[in-house]
Design an enzyme around this catalytic site. Sequence first.
Site, PDB file in Angstrom:
ATOM      1  N   LYS A  36     -35.809  76.340  58.061  1.00 29.35           N
ATOM      2  CA  LYS A  36     -35.237  76.245  56.722  1.00 29.35           C
ATOM      3  C   LYS A  36     -36.359  76.404  55.708  1.00 29.35           C
ATOM      4  CE  LYS A  36     -32.329  73.472  53.762  1.00 29.35           C
ATOM      5  NZ  LYS A  36     -31.556  72.240  53.626  1.00 29.35           N
ATOM      6  N   LYS A  41     -32.276  79.813  57.956  1.00 32.48           N
ATOM      7  CA  LYS A  41     -31.687  79.700  56.625  1.00 32.48           C
ATOM      8  C   LYS A  41     -32.748  79.888  55.564  1.00 32.48           C
ATOM      9  CE  LYS A  41     -29.455  76.224  53.901  1.00 32.48           C
ATOM     10  NZ  LYS A  41     -29.137  74.838  53.772  1.00 32.48           N
TER      11      LYS A  41
HETATM   12  C1  PBG Z   1     -29.476  70.306  52.149  1.00 32.66           C
HETATM   13  C2  PBG Z   1     -28.853  71.663  52.128  1.00 32.66           C
HETATM   14  C3  PBG Z   1     -29.077  72.667  51.192  1.00 32.66           C
HETATM   15  C4  PBG Z   1     -28.273  73.737  51.571  1.00 32.66           C
HETATM   16  C5  PBG Z   1     -27.577  73.361  52.703  1.00 32.66           C
HETATM   17  N1  PBG Z   1     -27.973  72.084  53.056  1.00 32.66           N
HETATM   18  C6  PBG Z   1     -29.848  72.669  49.952  1.00 32.66           C
HETATM   19  C7  PBG Z   1     -31.289  72.410  49.937  1.00 32.66           C
HETATM   20  O1  PBG Z   1     -31.973  72.371  50.946  1.00 32.66           O
HETATM   21  O2  PBG Z   1     -31.782  72.230  48.826  1.00 32.66           O
HETATM   22  C8  PBG Z   1     -28.188  75.033  50.836  1.00 32.66           C
HETATM   23  C9  PBG Z   1     -27.011  75.886  51.166  1.00 32.66           C
HETATM   24  C10 PBG Z   1     -26.760  76.995  50.200  1.00 32.66           C
HETATM   25  O3  PBG Z   1     -27.584  77.309  49.314  1.00 32.66           O
HETATM   26  O4  PBG Z   1     -25.697  77.608  50.319  1.00 32.66           O
HETATM   27  N2  PBG Z   1     -28.531  69.330  52.481  1.00 32.66           N
END
Ligand code: PBG
Length: 330
Positions: free
Chosen positions: A202, A255
């Site tokens: 991520k 992601k």
């Molecule tokens: C954190 C989380 C995020 C997303 C999914 N889970 C945001 C972040 O890390 O700030 C982002 C998903 C998206 O942008 O569609 N719980």
Amino acid sequence: MSAQFPVARPRRLRRTPALRRMVAETRLSPADLVLPMFVKEGIAEPQPVSSMPGVFQHTRDSLRKAAQEAAEAGVGGIILFGVPAVKDGVGSAADDPDGIVQLALRDLNADLGDSTVIMTDLCLDEYTDHGHCGVLTGSGEDGEIDNDATLERYASIAVAQAEAGSAVVGPSGMMDGQVAAIRAALDGAGHPDVAIMGYSVKYASAYYGPFREAAECAPQFGDRSTHQQDPANADESLREVLLDLDEGADMVMVKPAGAYLDIVRRVRDAVQVPVAAYQVSGEYAMIEAAAEKGWIDRERTIMESLLSIRRAGADIALTYWATEVARRLS
Ligand code: PBG
């Protein structure tokens, strides 16, 4: 040596739709798609997310309806994000048995049975008043995320979600050791069958911008770059994936998706578990916005973006277009 032009004519196989379909190397199907959904506590009507046209913060009732539609369209799964009415320093609503996600899980299990996979995002940022993915040591702007104290919170949230009927939990906070902590907690609480989809890779990405409106979770100070990955790095992603697998992850995720297709491919080639990729809010918003201006063909761009994710090697794509695309495919 292989034949050269004029004997070799690759265009022969592109002549008709039937030929092209027969020789397509990659296919999309509804079962590959997972729909992320937001459910908000304490609202009477679904609220549109302005930066994500077509996406809503759902009430419990509107969530049921939209999830039913997704299941009927054949989507592989849905993943729930909760937006609680009250937030605090430790995100108490996240593991409250009557917290919004737990209530929604019970609703959806009753409605959907196993017609689609009901999954949950497992993180704290939607539940904390400071908007960070963990609990903090220190206070105010000096606060720092306490990795190991956060693991205890994640373990408890995992159990609450499993107890309410989540089939797959998706820890997205990028804390070290989170998968191991969650696996141990699930097993200890009698949930050895609940699977873990690690958000193993991520990145600290600007593409999450619109999500922070949808989930109301923008950090109140600082950012997420002390726990999410630097977009400059690729090898590090493999390390994260292998650690998560060692800790017991059943599936792994990359992601965002679109800007990280090289990573999707490298992960695909390195592991033998299902690989998911999350087409995040910013990817959605960019295509919707350009289409709204008439600058691109919306449907074709959506299909191409998802096909690219599959072609890069993802088995599963998380996408806010899951229901629409599943309908188009069937
Ligand atoms: C954190 C989380 C995020 C997303 C999914 N889970 C945001 C972040 O890390 O700030 C982002 C998903 C998206 O942008 O569609 N719980």
